[in-house]
Design a protein around this motif. Structure first.
Motif, PDB file in Angstrom:
ATOM      1  N   TYR A 105       0.814  -1.209   0.000  1.00  0.00           N
ATOM      2  CA  TYR A 105       0.000   0.000   0.000  1.00  0.00           C
ATOM      3  C   TYR A 105       0.855   1.270   0.000  1.00  0.00           C
ATOM      4  O   TYR A 105       0.494   2.279  -0.632  1.00  0.00           O
ATOM      5  N   LEU A 106       1.985   1.234   0.678  1.00  0.00           N
ATOM      6  CA  LEU A 106       2.821   2.425   0.805  1.00  0.00           C
ATOM      7  C   LEU A 106       3.847   2.559  -0.315  1.00  0.00           C
ATOM      8  O   LEU A 106       4.595   3.544  -0.351  1.00  0.00           O
ATOM      9  N   ALA A 107       3.895   1.596  -1.216  1.00  0.00           N
ATOM     10  CA  ALA A 107       4.799   1.677  -2.369  1.00  0.00           C
ATOM     11  C   ALA A 107       4.064   2.384  -3.506  1.00  0.00           C
ATOM     12  O   ALA A 107       3.119   1.847  -4.076  1.00  0.00           O
ATOM     13  N   VAL A 108       4.488   3.604  -3.792  1.00  0.00           N
ATOM     14  CA  VAL A 108       3.807   4.402  -4.807  1.00  0.00           C
ATOM     15  C   VAL A 108       4.806   4.927  -5.827  1.00  0.00           C
ATOM     16  O   VAL A 108       6.005   4.994  -5.565  1.00  0.00           O
ATOM     17  N   MET A 109       4.281   5.316  -6.984  1.00  0.00           N
ATOM     18  CA  MET A 109       5.141   5.818  -8.045  1.00  0.00           C
ATOM     19  C   MET A 109       4.606   7.141  -8.580  1.00  0.00           C
ATOM     20  O   MET A 109       3.423   7.458  -8.428  1.00  0.00           O
ATOM     21  N   ASP A 110       5.481   7.911  -9.209  1.00  0.00           N
ATOM     22  CA  ASP A 110       5.094   9.185  -9.810  1.00  0.00           C
ATOM     23  C   ASP A 110       4.405   8.948 -11.147  1.00  0.00           C
ATOM     24  O   ASP A 110       4.741   8.002 -11.879  1.00  0.00           O
ATOM     25  N   LEU A 111       3.466   9.819 -11.488  1.00  0.00           N
ATOM     26  CA  LEU A 111       2.802   9.808 -12.785  1.00  0.00           C
ATOM     27  C   LEU A 111       3.207  11.053 -13.561  1.00  0.00           C
ATOM     28  O   LEU A 111       3.371  12.122 -12.964  1.00  0.00           O
ATOM     29  N   THR A 112       3.348  10.941 -14.881  1.00  0.00           N
ATOM     30  CA  THR A 112       3.681  12.133 -15.654  1.00  0.00           C
ATOM     31  C   THR A 112       2.555  13.151 -15.534  1.00  0.00           C
ATOM     32  O   THR A 112       1.370  12.801 -15.463  1.00  0.00           O
ATOM     33  N   ALA A 113       2.927  14.425 -15.521  1.00  0.00           N
ATOM     34  CA  ALA A 113       1.940  15.495 -15.356  1.00  0.00           C
ATOM     35  C   ALA A 113       0.923  15.485 -16.488  1.00  0.00           C
ATOM     36  O   ALA A 113      -0.279  15.663 -16.261  1.00  0.00           O
ATOM     37  N   GLU A 114       1.400  15.264 -17.719  1.00  0.00           N
ATOM     38  CA  GLU A 114       0.489  15.323 -18.862  1.00  0.00           C
ATOM     39  C   GLU A 114      -0.562  14.216 -18.793  1.00  0.00           C
ATOM     40  O   GLU A 114      -1.750  14.441 -19.071  1.00  0.00           O
ATOM     41  N   PHE A 115      -0.146  13.011 -18.399  1.00  0.00           N
ATOM     42  CA  PHE A 115      -1.104  11.908 -18.292  1.00  0.00           C
ATOM     43  C   PHE A 115      -2.107  12.169 -17.165  1.00  0.00           C
ATOM     44  O   PHE A 115      -3.321  12.008 -17.350  1.00  0.00           O
ATOM     45  N   TYR A 116      -1.618  12.574 -16.015  1.00  0.00           N
ATOM     46  CA  TYR A 116      -2.488  12.796 -14.865  1.00  0.00           C
ATOM     47  C   TYR A 116      -3.505  13.895 -15.140  1.00  0.00           C
ATOM     48  O   TYR A 116      -4.722  13.714 -14.913  1.00  0.00           O
ATOM     49  N   LEU A 117      -3.062  15.026 -15.665  1.00  0.00           N
ATOM     50  CA  LEU A 117      -3.965  16.149 -15.900  1.00  0.00           C
ATOM     51  C   LEU A 117      -4.986  15.832 -16.986  1.00  0.00           C
ATOM     52  O   LEU A 117      -6.160  16.208 -16.880  1.00  0.00           O
ATOM     53  N   GLN A 118      -4.558  15.150 -18.035  1.00  0.00           N
ATOM     54  CA  GLN A 118      -5.505  14.767 -19.083  1.00  0.00           C
ATOM     55  C   GLN A 118      -6.568  13.817 -18.540  1.00  0.00           C
ATOM     56  O   GLN A 118      -7.753  13.939 -18.876  1.00  0.00           O
ATOM     57  N   THR A 119      -6.162  12.884 -17.691  1.00  0.00           N
ATOM     58  CA  THR A 119      -7.121  11.934 -17.128  1.00  0.00           C
ATOM     59  C   THR A 119      -8.143  12.654 -16.256  1.00  0.00           C
ATOM     60  O   THR A 119      -9.359  12.430 -16.375  1.00  0.00           O
ATOM     61  N   VAL A 120      -7.669  13.526 -15.366  1.00  0.00           N
ATOM     62  CA  VAL A 120      -8.580  14.273 -14.503  1.00  0.00           C
ATOM     63  C   VAL A 120      -9.528  15.126 -15.337  1.00  0.00           C
ATOM     64  O   VAL A 120     -10.750  15.135 -15.123  1.00  0.00           O
ATOM     65  N   ASP A 121      -8.979  15.846 -16.311  1.00  0.00           N
ATOM     66  CA  ASP A 121      -9.772  16.786 -17.104  1.00  0.00           C
ATOM     67  C   ASP A 121     -10.750  16.079 -18.043  1.00  0.00           C
ATOM     68  O   ASP A 121     -11.959  16.365 -18.040  1.00  0.00           O
ATOM     69  N   ARG A 122     -10.255  15.121 -18.818  1.00  0.00           N
ATOM     70  CA  ARG A 122     -11.072  14.537 -19.887  1.00  0.00           C
ATOM     71  C   ARG A 122     -12.003  13.434 -19.398  1.00  0.00           C
ATOM     72  O   ARG A 122     -13.089  13.256 -19.951  1.00  0.00           O
ATOM     73  N   VAL A 123     -11.584  12.698 -18.368  1.00  0.00           N
ATOM     74  CA  VAL A 123     -12.403  11.580 -17.886  1.00  0.00           C
ATOM     75  C   VAL A 123     -13.327  12.013 -16.745  1.00  0.00           C
ATOM     76  O   VAL A 123     -14.521  11.701 -16.760  1.00  0.00           O
ATOM     77  N   PHE A 124     -12.772  12.781 -15.773  1.00  0.00           N
ATOM     78  CA  PHE A 124     -13.532  13.077 -14.564  1.00  0.00           C
ATOM     79  C   PHE A 124     -14.241  14.434 -14.571  1.00  0.00           C
ATOM     80  O   PHE A 124     -15.221  14.614 -13.856  1.00  0.00           O
ATOM     81  N   ILE A 125     -13.739  15.380 -15.343  1.00  0.00           N
ATOM     82  CA  ILE A 125     -14.361  16.710 -15.350  1.00  0.00           C
ATOM     83  C   ILE A 125     -15.222  16.920 -16.591  1.00  0.00           C
ATOM     84  O   ILE A 125     -16.395  17.304 -16.494  1.00  0.00           O
ATOM     85  N   ARG A 126     -14.667  16.656 -17.775  1.00  0.00           N
ATOM     86  CA  ARG A 126     -15.417  16.916 -19.011  1.00  0.00           C
ATOM     87  C   ARG A 126     -16.198  15.710 -19.516  1.00  0.00           C
ATOM     88  O   ARG A 126     -16.963  15.836 -20.469  1.00  0.00           O
ATOM     89  N   HIS A 127     -15.991  14.541 -18.926  1.00  0.00           N
ATOM     90  CA  HIS A 127     -16.776  13.341 -19.263  1.00  0.00           C
ATOM     91  C   HIS A 127     -16.789  13.071 -20.774  1.00  0.00           C
ATOM     92  O   HIS A 127     -17.835  12.806 -21.370  1.00  0.00           O
ATOM     93  N   GLU A 128     -15.613  13.124 -21.380  1.00  0.00           N
ATOM     94  CA  GLU A 128     -15.540  12.999 -22.834  1.00  0.00           C
ATOM     95  C   GLU A 128     -15.963  11.630 -23.342  1.00  0.00           C
ATOM     96  O   GLU A 128     -16.516  11.527 -24.450  1.00  0.00           O
ATOM     97  N   VAL A 129     -15.707  10.569 -22.565  1.00  0.00           N
ATOM     98  CA  VAL A 129     -16.028   9.221 -23.054  1.00  0.00           C
ATOM     99  C   VAL A 129     -17.537   9.035 -23.235  1.00  0.00           C
ATOM    100  O   VAL A 129     -17.988   8.703 -24.343  1.00  0.00           O
ATOM    101  N   PRO A 130     -18.363   9.232 -22.208  1.00  0.00           N
ATOM    102  CA  PRO A 130     -19.796   9.019 -22.407  1.00  0.00           C
ATOM    103  C   PRO A 130     -20.447  10.049 -23.325  1.00  0.00           C
ATOM    104  O   PRO A 130     -21.491   9.761 -23.950  1.00  0.00           O
TER     105      PRO A 130
END
Length: 433
Positions: free
Chosen positions: A304-329
């Motif tokens: 649980y405590l072993a974590v890794m960094d995510l690239t900024a571009e991937f993380y921000l696109q996921t938050v914006d396009r999947v969770f905020i703008r709901h582009e898929v549905p």
């Protein structure tokens, strides 16, 4: 100040090094059976305190899968882990079962691990459940702080490209062995998008089926606290507060990332009291000499405590396009500029799996894929909600092994046997031998 958090984190980690060394020495001294204090309550209390301090200030490395054997048709078989495909941000890990004599004819299973902070080893139980019945592969994502800047960026387009390349690498058109795919949580979106992109090009290498487990296909449905937070904050807040620069001496120095330590603080804060209680229980187990219970705690938190960094571009696109703008549905999601149309999916079967108590991807968010993939025949679509499990339990644990995994295996076998109208499929006839 926010931009300096990564550097401050590194400085604090180094500052604690002498204290960790001292407590580690104390721990070994108190655990030494030749030490008279080892056999006293005081000695065990000191040792327990030293261990908890060391564990709470440690940086946890990437865990091992540790799956050395499995049982196939009643015979124990050794497993050799091997990377069979690689790119800067991912390796395709194959659990190569070392059969003596002729190997049984079994389908391939590609497990797409989420790139959401934890390593692919979080799906150890998922992998283990399918090793007896499938030839298993998993996407083993790399920690972005270890990837040099010269290797370029990694965003949602790259993620989808990786999956398309992997599915072609495992292609049934090359090996005549059916390929099934399983995407967990965040991985559901790039997996279904990759398959839609391949279907739109009439690619012969599309997989036989995809299983989406606890995936945020449509986060407007039954939104959770995580979904609401994204809507409330907006993408600019995440860009200002969550993105940092990898410092020296990491190989990825200079790369913009969403750091693992920030993700971990978010994970912990969601159930802070439970984590505090768990560590107090571990302290008591150590003092009481209950080694088995303490070991279970160690195993869980090592992962649980072993974590890794995510690239900024991937993380921000996921938050914006999947969770905020709901582009898929909404039918607005694009890959390399091309619109992703889930109605293009016709040949790949779909099984949506959800957990009744999932507080990350609410019930109905994954099921939404069934309606969006309107051109998959009804006979090749299915949905299942597992009672009594949360987000982690929908892909790991006893209910996953006993209830969910058997349904996934049955679905895969049925999809190999029939086409959309119930006819036997000649190219898969070998599976019935």
């Amino acid at each position: 100040m926010d931009r300096m958090s990564y550097q401050l984190y590194e400085m604090m980690h180094l500052a604690f090094a002498p204290a960790r060394a001292a407590t580690d020495a104390m721990l070994h001294a108190m655990k030494n059976p030749l030490n008279p204090l080892h056999h006293t309550s005081f000695g065990r209390s000191v040792a327990a305190s030293a261990e908890l301090f060391e564990r709470m200030t440690r940086r946890y490395g990437k865990p091992l899968f540790g799956l050395d054997t499995t049982t196939v048709d009643g015979v124990e078989v050794e497993i050799v882990e091997e990377i069979v495909w690689t790119r800067p941000f991912c390796g395709l890990l194959h659990f190569n079962r070392q059969f003596v004599g002729r190997a049984p004819k079994q389908s391939k299973l590609l497990i797409v691990a989420p790139m959401s902070g934890h390593y692919a080893t979080l799906l150890r139980g998922t992998v283990e459940a399918f090793l007896p019945t499938h030839d298993v592969y998993i996407t083993d994502w790399n920690d972005s702080r270890t990837v040099p800047l010269v290797d370029g960026a990694f965003d949602l387009d790259d993620y989808i490209d990786y999956l398309c390349d992997i599915m072609r690498f495992l292609a049934p058109s090359v090996t005549e062995t059916p390929v099934h795919t399983l995407g967990v949580c965040q991985a559901s979106v790039p997996l279904i998008s990759a398959i839609a992109a391949m279907e739109a090009e009439n690619d012969p290498d599309v997989p036989e089926s995809m299983v989406l487990i606890g995936g945020p296909i449509d986060t407007r449905v039954n939104p959770t606290a995580v979904n609401k937070l994204a809507d409330q904050r907006g993408i600019d807040w995440f860009r200002r507060h969550c993105i940092h620069t990898v410092p020296f001496p990491h190989a990825g120095m200079g790369r913009q990332v969403y750091p693992g330590f920030l993700q971990l603080s978010g994970f912990m804060s969601m159930n802070f009291e439970r984590h505090i209680s768990a560590h107090l229980e571990m302290f008591n187990h150590l003092v009481e000499g209950d080694g088995d219970s303490a070991e279970k705690h160690r195993d869980f938190y090592d992962e649980y405590l072993a974590v890794m960094d995510l690239t900024a571009e991937f993380y921000l696109q996921t938050v914006d396009r999947v969770f905020i703008r709901h582009e898929v549905p909404l039918g607005l999601f694009r890959h390399r500029g091309n619109l992703i149309d889930l109605k293009a999916i016709k040949r790949t079967a779909l099984f949506a799996v959800e957990g009744e108590k999932d507080d990350i991807s609410g019930v109905g968010q994954t099921e939404a894929a069934l309606e969006l993939c309107a051109n998959i025949p009804a006979a090749r679509k299915s949905h299942y909600v597992q009672k009594g499990v949360g987000h982690y339990g929908v892909f790991n644990g006893s209910r996953f092994r006993e209830q969910i995994a058997p349904r996934i295996r049955a679905f895969a076998a049925e999809m190999e046997r029939i086409d959309g109208v119930g006819a036997v499929r000649p190219r898969l006839a070998w599976s019935a031998e």
